[in-house]
Design a protein around this motif. Structure first.
Motif, PDB file in Angstrom:
ATOM      1  N   GLY A   1     -21.290-115.443 -42.736  1.00  8.32           N
ATOM      2  CA  GLY A   1     -21.172-114.223 -41.948  1.00  8.32           C
ATOM      3  C   GLY A   1     -20.864-113.020 -42.812  1.00  8.32           C
ATOM      4  O   GLY A   1     -20.700-113.127 -44.039  1.00  8.32           O
ATOM      5  N   LEU A   2     -20.776-111.847 -42.177  1.00  9.13           N
ATOM      6  CA  LEU A   2     -20.437-110.585 -42.845  1.00  9.13           C
ATOM      7  C   LEU A   2     -19.252-109.944 -42.145  1.00  9.13           C
ATOM      8  O   LEU A   2     -19.192-109.909 -40.909  1.00  9.13           O
ATOM      9  N   VAL A   3     -18.332-109.414 -42.911  1.00  6.24           N
ATOM     10  CA  VAL A   3     -17.163-108.749 -42.329  1.00  6.24           C
ATOM     11  C   VAL A   3     -17.582-107.521 -41.534  1.00  6.24           C
ATOM     12  O   VAL A   3     -16.984-107.199 -40.505  1.00  6.24           O
ATOM     13  N   SER A   4     -18.644-106.840 -41.962  1.00  6.50           N
ATOM     14  CA  SER A   4     -19.081-105.624 -41.252  1.00  6.50           C
ATOM     15  C   SER A   4     -19.510-105.905 -39.815  1.00  6.50           C
ATOM     16  O   SER A   4     -19.529-105.007 -38.979  1.00  6.50           O
ATOM     17  N   ASP A   5     -19.840-107.165 -39.508  1.00  9.46           N
ATOM     18  CA  ASP A   5     -20.185-107.513 -38.129  1.00  9.46           C
ATOM     19  C   ASP A   5     -18.948-107.470 -37.222  1.00  9.46           C
ATOM     20  O   ASP A   5     -19.066-107.334 -36.007  1.00  9.46           O
ATOM     21  N   TYR A   6     -17.783-107.602 -37.835  1.00 12.51           N
ATOM     22  CA  TYR A   6     -16.536-107.663 -37.063  1.00 12.51           C
ATOM     23  C   TYR A   6     -15.621-106.455 -37.310  1.00 12.51           C
ATOM     24  O   TYR A   6     -14.741-106.178 -36.502  1.00 12.51           O
ATOM     25  N   ALA A   7     -15.845-105.769 -38.419  1.00 14.04           N
ATOM     26  CA  ALA A   7     -14.988-104.627 -38.752  1.00 14.04           C
ATOM     27  C   ALA A   7     -15.809-103.492 -39.354  1.00 14.04           C
ATOM     28  O   ALA A   7     -15.611-103.109 -40.508  1.00 14.04           O
ATOM     29  N   PRO A   8     -16.759-102.925 -38.581  1.00 12.17           N
ATOM     30  CA  PRO A   8     -17.518-101.782 -39.105  1.00 12.17           C
ATOM     31  C   PRO A   8     -16.577-100.597 -39.319  1.00 12.17           C
ATOM     32  O   PRO A   8     -15.614-100.413 -38.583  1.00 12.17           O
TER      33      PRO A   8
ATOM     34  N   GLU B   1     -16.365-100.599 -45.418  1.00 13.15           N
ATOM     35  CA  GLU B   1     -17.444-101.371 -44.801  1.00 13.15           C
ATOM     36  C   GLU B   1     -18.380-100.396 -44.096  1.00 13.15           C
ATOM     37  O   GLU B   1     -17.938 -99.453 -43.449  1.00 13.15           O
ATOM     38  N   GLU B   2     -19.666-100.643 -44.229  1.00 13.73           N
ATOM     39  CA  GLU B   2     -20.661 -99.762 -43.611  1.00 13.73           C
ATOM     40  C   GLU B   2     -21.773-100.608 -43.023  1.00 13.73           C
ATOM     41  O   GLU B   2     -22.367-101.438 -43.724  1.00 13.73           O
ATOM     42  N   LYS B   3     -22.040-100.438 -41.745  1.00  8.64           N
ATOM     43  CA  LYS B   3     -23.108-101.192 -41.081  1.00  8.64           C
ATOM     44  C   LYS B   3     -24.423-100.915 -41.794  1.00  8.64           C
ATOM     45  O   LYS B   3     -24.751 -99.783 -42.118  1.00  8.64           O
ATOM     46  N   GLY B   4     -25.159-101.968 -42.098  1.00 11.27           N
ATOM     47  CA  GLY B   4     -26.426-101.808 -42.804  1.00 11.27           C
ATOM     48  C   GLY B   4     -26.331-102.158 -44.273  1.00 11.27           C
ATOM     49  O   GLY B   4     -27.349-102.409 -44.919  1.00 11.27           O
ATOM     50  N   LEU B   5     -25.101-102.149 -44.826  1.00  6.64           N
ATOM     51  CA  LEU B   5     -24.875-102.630 -46.187  1.00  6.64           C
ATOM     52  C   LEU B   5     -24.244-104.010 -46.098  1.00  6.64           C
ATOM     53  O   LEU B   5     -23.597-104.350 -45.105  1.00  6.64           O
ATOM     54  N   VAL B   6     -24.423-104.792 -47.133  1.00  3.80           N
ATOM     55  CA  VAL B   6     -23.942-106.175 -47.081  1.00  3.80           C
ATOM     56  C   VAL B   6     -22.429-106.238 -46.883  1.00  3.80           C
ATOM     57  O   VAL B   6     -21.930-106.905 -45.986  1.00  3.80           O
ATOM     58  N   GLY B   7     -21.670-105.520 -47.693  1.00  6.74           N
ATOM     59  CA  GLY B   7     -20.212-105.538 -47.550  1.00  6.74           C
ATOM     60  C   GLY B   7     -19.621-106.892 -47.889  1.00  6.74           C
ATOM     61  O   GLY B   7     -20.265-107.757 -48.486  1.00  6.74           O
ATOM     62  N   ALA B   8     -18.361-107.091 -47.494  1.00  8.16           N
ATOM     63  CA  ALA B   8     -17.677-108.349 -47.773  1.00  8.16           C
ATOM     64  C   ALA B   8     -18.371-109.489 -47.034  1.00  8.16           C
ATOM     65  O   ALA B   8     -18.764-109.358 -45.878  1.00  8.16           O
ATOM     66  N   ILE B   9     -18.506-110.609 -47.730  1.00 12.27           N
ATOM     67  CA  ILE B   9     -19.221-111.773 -47.193  1.00 12.27           C
ATOM     68  C   ILE B   9     -18.219-112.858 -46.818  1.00 12.27           C
ATOM     69  O   ILE B   9     -17.285-113.138 -47.572  1.00 12.27           O
ATOM     70  N   ILE B  10     -18.422-113.470 -45.649  1.00 15.38           N
ATOM     71  CA  ILE B  10     -17.574-114.585 -45.219  1.00 15.38           C
ATOM     72  C   ILE B  10     -18.204-115.868 -45.762  1.00 15.38           C
ATOM     73  O   ILE B  10     -19.391-116.134 -45.545  1.00 15.38           O
ATOM     74  N   LEU B  11     -17.408-116.619 -46.486  1.00 16.56           N
ATOM     75  CA  LEU B  11     -17.890-117.815 -47.172  1.00 16.56           C
ATOM     76  C   LEU B  11     -17.238-119.078 -46.621  1.00 16.56           C
ATOM     77  O   LEU B  11     -16.089-119.054 -46.177  1.00 16.56           O
ATOM     78  N   ALA B  12     -17.959-120.176 -46.709  1.00 18.85           N
ATOM     79  CA  ALA B  12     -17.400-121.501 -46.444  1.00 18.85           C
ATOM     80  C   ALA B  12     -17.570-122.334 -47.712  1.00 18.85           C
ATOM     81  O   ALA B  12     -18.568-122.177 -48.439  1.00 18.85           O
ATOM     82  N   SER B  13     -16.611-123.186 -47.991  1.00 21.45           N
ATOM     83  CA  SER B  13     -16.780-124.118 -49.104  1.00 21.45           C
ATOM     84  C   SER B  13     -17.925-125.066 -48.770  1.00 21.45           C
ATOM     85  O   SER B  13     -18.256-125.275 -47.597  1.00 21.45           O
ATOM     86  N   ASN B  14     -18.528-125.643 -49.779  1.00 21.69           N
ATOM     87  CA  ASN B  14     -19.617-126.595 -49.539  1.00 21.69           C
ATOM     88  C   ASN B  14     -19.154-127.759 -48.661  1.00 21.69           C
ATOM     89  O   ASN B  14     -19.870-128.200 -47.750  1.00 21.69           O
TER      90      ASN B  14
END
Length: 342
Positions: A213-220, A112-125
């Motif tokens: 959300g983005l995982v990089s926000d919580y685990a850079p 994970e790298e701040k500034g790149l999208v990285g893993a995305i946190i998803l919710a079902s519809n």
């Protein structure tokens, strides 16, 4: 005179034989046989690039690709000798095998790298429509993982920790395979998941899930995947192991230039995307698979450098959760002699 003539003839015959050997390209030494564990994900792209571009062969390696559906079975295969090298997330099974002195982590890969999208946190519809529009609302919701102790499990922990949610308040659903998690999220059987962008963006584009959300926000700086091998290879097959790292690192440079840093030519991006398409999302039209790759790639550490702080944090978490024994030390798990330590 006769003796001299015979000796000269022998010399000419010997020279001709040597030239014939060179002409036919007989190798100076036999190629070293290597079985490489892979998963059909974009994060494994360098495995396929090195294979197709001949980087393994250039290093004297005869590589066979062995396919797996998750990290844990790959670790077991490395320990049993069914595979020589693997590139995937640290799992509880892998760490436990290190205590038995059969596996070593020798490098880092996806990060994970701040500034790149990285893993995305998803919710079902379904969950999104019911109010799950932020990771802050994950309490009381279900979250998909492949197995207990997988990278998905660790990401759930980091997301929960950052949002002051006890992980016990999130229902973790182990579904064994990535494809099964995709199906469960798409059909609303689970509420949330976090996955690398090549898969997440496809789900979003298909209208099957929403980004929250983005995982990089919580685990850079999270070292998502690592390179590992048997303890025997690490300790006693240094030439082979270093050759593997050199070949793989060359493919990593190609991958980062084409899909992460966007410094490669359009022709090279196209050529590399065609290689990856043979192995990843081969059921999709090429242009769609290429778009997913270009828009959804995460950085892989140059020369397979390893973030020791991140992998040590993961080891400590596994121990704190009781998934591995407290007696396992970093020295049991990591061989830091092969790559740069970050």
């Amino acid at each position: 005179m006769n003796k001299f003539t015979l000796t000269r003839r022998q010399a000419l015959l010997s020279a001709g034989a040597a030239a014939a050997v060179v002409g036919f390209g007989v190798p100076a030494r036999a190629e070293m046989k290597v079985n490489l564990g892979v998963i059909r994900l974009a994060s494994h792209a360098p495995s396929f690039i090195a294979f197709e571009r001949g980087y393994y062969k250039d290093e004297g390696l005869d590589v066979e690709l062995k396919y797996f559906e998750a990290a844990q079975p790959m670790a077991v295969a490395i320990a049993s000798g069914d595979a020589d090298y693997g590139v995937t997330a640290m799992s509880g099974g892998l760490i436990s095998l290190a205590e038995k002195e059969v596996i070593k982590v020798i490098g880092g890969a996806l990060t994970e790298e701040k500034g790149l999208v990285g893993a995305i946190i998803l919710a079902s519809n379904k969950a999104y429509e019911a109010g799950l529009t932020s990771p802050k609302e994950l309490a009381g919701k279900s979250f998909g993982i492949t197995t207990t102790g997988s990278s998905f499990h660790f990401m759930a922990h980091k997301i929960a920790q950052a949002n002051n949610i006890p992980l016990s308040e999130i229902s973790l659903r182990p579904l064994q395979k990535v494809g099964a998690v995709v199906g469960a999220l798409s059909s609303g059987q689970i509420d949330a998941w976090a996955i690398q962008p090549s898969i997440a963006k496809k789900l979003i584009a298909d209208g099957a899930a929403k980004q929250i959300g983005l995982v990089s926000d919580y685990a850079p700086d999270y070292q998502v995947t690592t390179v590992f091998t048997s303890t025997n290879n690490a300790a006693n097959e240094r030439e082979k192991t270093e050759a593997f790292i050199r070949a793989y690192s060359k493919a990593v440079a190609d991958y980062n230039a084409a899909f992460v840093d966007k410094t490669a030519s359009a022709e090279d991006v196209d050529a590399l995307a065609k290689i990856v398409h043979k192995y990843v999302e081969a059921d999709l039209p090429f242009e769609q698979a290429k778009t997913n790759l270009v828009e959804g790639s995460m950085r892989i550490n140059n020369n397979l450098a390893m973030s020791l702080g991140s992998v040590t944090e993961q080891l400590d978490w596994f121990k704190s959760e009781g998934m591995v024994k407290d007696t396992i030390t970093p020295e049991m798990l990591f061989d830091t002699s092969y790559v740069e330590i970050l």
